[in-house]
Design a protein around this motif. Structure first.
Motif, PDB file in Angstrom:
ATOM      1  N   SER A 231      34.509   9.170  36.995  1.00 38.66           N
ATOM      2  CA  SER A 231      34.743   8.910  38.421  1.00 38.66           C
ATOM      3  C   SER A 231      35.670   9.952  39.020  1.00 38.66           C
ATOM      4  O   SER A 231      35.411  10.491  40.111  1.00 38.66           O
ATOM      5  N   GLU A 232      36.758  10.226  38.329  1.00 39.34           N
ATOM      6  CA  GLU A 232      37.779  11.122  38.872  1.00 39.34           C
ATOM      7  C   GLU A 232      37.280  12.551  39.008  1.00 39.34           C
ATOM      8  O   GLU A 232      37.757  13.297  39.872  1.00 39.34           O
ATOM      9  N   VAL A 233      36.322  12.933  38.193  1.00 43.40           N
ATOM     10  CA  VAL A 233      35.776  14.290  38.258  1.00 43.40           C
ATOM     11  C   VAL A 233      34.565  14.355  39.188  1.00 43.40           C
ATOM     12  O   VAL A 233      34.509  15.185  40.098  1.00 43.40           O
ATOM     13  N   ALA A 234      33.584  13.487  38.971  1.00 49.49           N
ATOM     14  CA  ALA A 234      32.331  13.601  39.715  1.00 49.49           C
ATOM     15  C   ALA A 234      32.511  13.331  41.209  1.00 49.49           C
ATOM     16  O   ALA A 234      31.940  14.037  42.054  1.00 49.49           O
ATOM     17  N   ILE A 235      33.308  12.324  41.558  1.00 53.36           N
ATOM     18  CA  ILE A 235      33.512  12.030  42.976  1.00 53.36           C
ATOM     19  C   ILE A 235      34.357  13.128  43.628  1.00 53.36           C
ATOM     20  O   ILE A 235      34.060  13.556  44.755  1.00 53.36           O
ATOM     21  N   SER A 236      35.384  13.596  42.956  1.00 55.16           N
ATOM     22  CA  SER A 236      36.191  14.690  43.510  1.00 55.16           C
ATOM     23  C   SER A 236      35.330  15.921  43.738  1.00 55.16           C
ATOM     24  O   SER A 236      35.389  16.569  44.798  1.00 55.16           O
ATOM     25  N   TRP A 237      34.528  16.275  42.745  1.00 48.00           N
ATOM     26  CA  TRP A 237      33.616  17.428  42.873  1.00 48.00           C
ATOM     27  C   TRP A 237      32.657  17.229  44.041  1.00 48.00           C
ATOM     28  O   TRP A 237      32.467  18.134  44.862  1.00 48.00           O
ATOM     29  N   GLN A 238      32.068  16.050  44.146  1.00 50.60           N
ATOM     30  CA  GLN A 238      31.083  15.784  45.187  1.00 50.60           C
ATOM     31  C   GLN A 238      31.701  15.912  46.582  1.00 50.60           C
ATOM     32  O   GLN A 238      31.101  16.533  47.483  1.00 50.60           O
ATOM     33  N   LEU A 239      32.895  15.361  46.775  1.00 46.05           N
ATOM     34  CA  LEU A 239      33.531  15.409  48.089  1.00 46.05           C
ATOM     35  C   LEU A 239      34.024  16.818  48.421  1.00 46.05           C
ATOM     36  O   LEU A 239      33.938  17.254  49.572  1.00 46.05           O
TER      37      LEU A 239
ATOM     38  N   LEU B  46      31.725   5.817  27.166  1.00 43.25           N
ATOM     39  CA  LEU B  46      31.903   4.383  27.354  1.00 43.25           C
ATOM     40  C   LEU B  46      32.120   4.043  28.820  1.00 43.25           C
ATOM     41  O   LEU B  46      31.652   3.020  29.312  1.00 43.25           O
ATOM     42  N   MET B  47      32.820   4.923  29.543  1.00 42.75           N
ATOM     43  CA  MET B  47      33.037   4.686  30.964  1.00 42.75           C
ATOM     44  C   MET B  47      31.755   4.898  31.774  1.00 42.75           C
ATOM     45  O   MET B  47      31.605   4.371  32.867  1.00 42.75           O
ATOM     46  N   LEU B  48      30.825   5.673  31.234  1.00 42.16           N
ATOM     47  CA  LEU B  48      29.555   5.899  31.926  1.00 42.16           C
ATOM     48  C   LEU B  48      28.579   4.746  31.713  1.00 42.16           C
ATOM     49  O   LEU B  48      27.976   4.248  32.670  1.00 42.16           O
ATOM     50  N   SER B  49      28.415   4.320  30.489  1.00 49.24           N
ATOM     51  CA  SER B  49      27.392   3.313  30.189  1.00 49.24           C
ATOM     52  C   SER B  49      27.937   1.892  30.118  1.00 49.24           C
ATOM     53  O   SER B  49      27.211   0.931  30.359  1.00 49.24           O
ATOM     54  N   GLY B  50      29.207   1.760  29.758  1.00 49.94           N
ATOM     55  CA  GLY B  50      29.764   0.432  29.508  1.00 49.94           C
ATOM     56  C   GLY B  50      29.397  -0.113  28.150  1.00 49.94           C
ATOM     57  O   GLY B  50      29.913  -1.150  27.727  1.00 49.94           O
ATOM     58  N   GLU B  51      28.529   0.587  27.432  1.00 54.52           N
ATOM     59  CA  GLU B  51      28.123   0.125  26.104  1.00 54.52           C
ATOM     60  C   GLU B  51      29.196   0.472  25.075  1.00 54.52           C
ATOM     61  O   GLU B  51      29.675   1.599  25.026  1.00 54.52           O
ATOM     62  N   GLY B  52      29.561  -0.511  24.276  1.00 52.17           N
ATOM     63  CA  GLY B  52      30.586  -0.294  23.264  1.00 52.17           C
ATOM     64  C   GLY B  52      31.928  -0.878  23.637  1.00 52.17           C
ATOM     65  O   GLY B  52      32.891  -0.751  22.888  1.00 52.17           O
ATOM     66  N   LEU B  53      32.020  -1.547  24.793  1.00 51.64           N
ATOM     67  CA  LEU B  53      33.281  -2.130  25.221  1.00 51.64           C
ATOM     68  C   LEU B  53      33.363  -3.628  24.947  1.00 51.64           C
ATOM     69  O   LEU B  53      34.453  -4.203  24.974  1.00 51.64           O
ATOM     70  N   ASP B  54      32.237  -4.259  24.684  1.00 57.51           N
ATOM     71  CA  ASP B  54      32.233  -5.705  24.434  1.00 57.51           C
ATOM     72  C   ASP B  54      32.363  -5.999  22.938  1.00 57.51           C
ATOM     73  O   ASP B  54      31.997  -5.162  22.094  1.00 57.51           O
ATOM     74  N   PRO B  55      32.882  -7.182  22.578  1.00 64.95           N
ATOM     75  CA  PRO B  55      33.169  -7.471  21.162  1.00 64.95           C
ATOM     76  C   PRO B  55      31.936  -7.517  20.281  1.00 64.95           C
ATOM     77  O   PRO B  55      32.035  -7.334  19.057  1.00 64.95           O
ATOM     78  N   TRP B  56      30.757  -7.758  20.859  1.00 57.60           N
ATOM     79  CA  TRP B  56      29.520  -7.836  20.075  1.00 57.60           C
ATOM     80  C   TRP B  56      28.778  -6.493  20.020  1.00 57.60           C
ATOM     81  O   TRP B  56      27.670  -6.415  19.526  1.00 57.60           O
ATOM     82  N   ALA B  57      29.417  -5.431  20.516  1.00 63.42           N
ATOM     83  CA  ALA B  57      28.719  -4.152  20.664  1.00 63.42           C
ATOM     84  C   ALA B  57      28.286  -3.548  19.329  1.00 63.42           C
ATOM     85  O   ALA B  57      27.383  -2.709  19.294  1.00 63.42           O
ATOM     86  N   ARG B  58      28.890  -3.969  18.235  1.00 65.30           N
ATOM     87  CA  ARG B  58      28.519  -3.414  16.929  1.00 65.30           C
ATOM     88  C   ARG B  58      27.437  -4.242  16.241  1.00 65.30           C
ATOM     89  O   ARG B  58      26.978  -3.875  15.149  1.00 65.30           O
TER      90      ARG B  58
ATOM     91  N   ARG C  39      30.972   2.957  38.551  1.00 65.39           N
ATOM     92  CA  ARG C  39      29.983   2.367  39.450  1.00 65.39           C
ATOM     93  C   ARG C  39      28.742   3.248  39.542  1.00 65.39           C
ATOM     94  O   ARG C  39      28.729   4.398  39.117  1.00 65.39           O
ATOM     95  N   ARG C  40      27.689   2.685  40.146  1.00 63.69           N
ATOM     96  CA  ARG C  40      26.411   3.401  40.217  1.00 63.69           C
ATOM     97  C   ARG C  40      26.553   4.725  40.967  1.00 63.69           C
ATOM     98  O   ARG C  40      26.000   5.735  40.556  1.00 63.69           O
ATOM     99  N   ASP C  41      27.302   4.737  42.078  1.00 68.42           N
ATOM    100  CA  ASP C  41      27.435   5.985  42.831  1.00 68.42           C
ATOM    101  C   ASP C  41      28.106   7.065  41.995  1.00 68.42           C
ATOM    102  O   ASP C  41      27.786   8.252  42.116  1.00 68.42           O
ATOM    103  N   VAL C  42      29.025   6.654  41.123  1.00 68.41           N
ATOM    104  CA  VAL C  42      29.683   7.615  40.228  1.00 68.41           C
ATOM    105  C   VAL C  42      28.689   8.135  39.200  1.00 68.41           C
ATOM    106  O   VAL C  42      28.622   9.342  38.935  1.00 68.41           O
ATOM    107  N   ARG C  43      27.904   7.250  38.617  1.00 69.64           N
ATOM    108  CA  ARG C  43      26.946   7.668  37.602  1.00 69.64           C
ATOM    109  C   ARG C  43      25.915   8.622  38.202  1.00 69.64           C
ATOM    110  O   ARG C  43      25.495   9.589  37.555  1.00 69.64           O
ATOM    111  N   GLU C  44      25.528   8.374  39.438  1.00 71.05           N
ATOM    112  CA  GLU C  44      24.591   9.282  40.107  1.00 71.05           C
ATOM    113  C   GLU C  44      25.250  10.628  40.391  1.00 71.05           C
ATOM    114  O   GLU C  44      24.635  11.682  40.215  1.00 71.05           O
ATOM    115  N   ALA C  45      26.509  10.599  40.830  1.00 72.44           N
ATOM    116  CA  ALA C  45      27.232  11.854  41.081  1.00 72.44           C
ATOM    117  C   ALA C  45      27.431  12.629  39.781  1.00 72.44           C
ATOM    118  O   ALA C  45      27.325  13.859  39.749  1.00 72.44           O
ATOM    119  N   TYR C  46      27.711  11.907  38.699  1.00 72.98           N
ATOM    120  CA  TYR C  46      27.902  12.561  37.400  1.00 72.98           C
ATOM    121  C   TYR C  46      26.609  13.231  36.934  1.00 72.98           C
ATOM    122  O   TYR C  46      26.637  14.347  36.394  1.00 72.98           O
TER     123      TYR C  46
END
Length: 286
Positions: free
Chosen positions: A18-26, A49-61, A78-85
């Motif tokens: 988020s901090e990179v892609a949104i800053s770059w986009q703006l 992990l911040m992009l997909s969210g996969e691997g953050l829940d206790p059952w992820a393994r 968020r979706r807008d960040v993932r699209e910007a990334y």
């Protein structure tokens, strides 16, 4: 007229998307050329992990359950960040970064220091003496500098006058201990329990009080006074929205954001501030 050029310094991996892609986009939308730098001149990779969210829940393994996300949906970008990334990955400047050793202050009109927290990639960025020397020289040049989250920690470690930090005498914010601890508790107790320190880049040594190695504590130790670290005041409008960690700002909603501007320096706490943070930086660039 030749476009102004801003540098975004990056770790080789695990930066906050988020901090990179949104800053770059703006910045690009404002007509600013954006260049990047990594330690070895290879293209950086955001925290997966911040992009997909996969691997953050206790059952992820558990086989077959990794894609089932609950905590991952709360913490991921968020979706807008993932699209910007996704667009960022196609940018020729991003794909061909400079090396830290190549950086010259005169080549840039502004400097942006993003954050991230995963120690696997962030420590090389935060501990690079080459990058710290460049950041310190950039502050000394009086050109605009923007730092967010752990990027403020890099600024605090960079040399200023008389052997002090480049942030000495300045007012700043950064990732607060309250926000850092709440996210850490979520992931170690209710999520990624097999990797309990995922959300802490540095942990306290034996005998050190809780939070001593947090971003807020280390940054505060580098300032002229701990009071120069500015958190959301008790009487701030929309205070609960700003401190809850549940709301993020957007292109048309700065209410959740907390951004501090001190002269030619702008700082912010976390990805939820990034739209307002980038806009303030653009204003400083003129």
């Amino acid at each position: 007229m030749r476009a102004k050029t801003v540098l975004i310094a990056l770790p080789n991996r695990d930066f906050d998307p988020s901090e990179v892609a949104i800053s770059w986009q703006l910045l690009r939308a404002a007509g600013v050329r954006v260049r990047f730098a990594t330690a070895d001149g290879q293209a950086a990779v955001g925290d997966p992990l911040m992009l997909s969210g996969e691997g953050l829940d206790p059952w992820a393994r558990v086989p077959g359950l990794r894609r089932l996300k609950l905590l991952g949906l709360l913490l991921r970008a968020r979706r807008d960040v993932r699209e910007a990334y996704a667009r960022l990955l196609l940018d020729s400047e991003f794909r061909q970064p400079l090396r830290y050793q190549q950086l010259q202050v005169d080549d840039f009109a502004g400097l942006l220091l993003p954050g991230g927290h995963w120690a696997r990639g962030m420590r090389d960025y935060l501990e690079s003496q080459t990058l710290q020397a460049f950041v310190g020289a950039f502050f000394a040049s009086a050109k605009p500098v923007a730092a967010i989250c752990h990027g403020v920690l890099l600024a605090a470690r960079s040399p200023g006058a008389a052997g002090r930090s480049a942030l000495y005498g300045r007012k700043t914010t950064a990732l607060t201990w309250a926000m850092e601890k709440s996210a850490w508790d979520l992931t170690r107790f209710y999520g990624r329990c097999w990797d309990p320190d995922y959300y802490r880049t540095y942990r306290e040594a034996a005998g050190e009080p809780a939070g001593y190695m947090s971003v807020q504590a280390e940054v505060s130790r580098a300032l002229a006074s701990p009071a120069d670290f500015l958190d959301v005041p008790a009487d701030a409008p929309q205070r609960l929205r700003k401190i809850s960690g549940l709301h993020r700002d957007g292109p048309d909603d700065s209410r959740p954001a907390w951004v501090v501007v001190d002269g030619n320096y702008v700082s912010a706490r976390w990805p939820g501030d990034v739209h307002t943070f980038a806009q303030r930086f653009i204003e400083l660039l003129g």
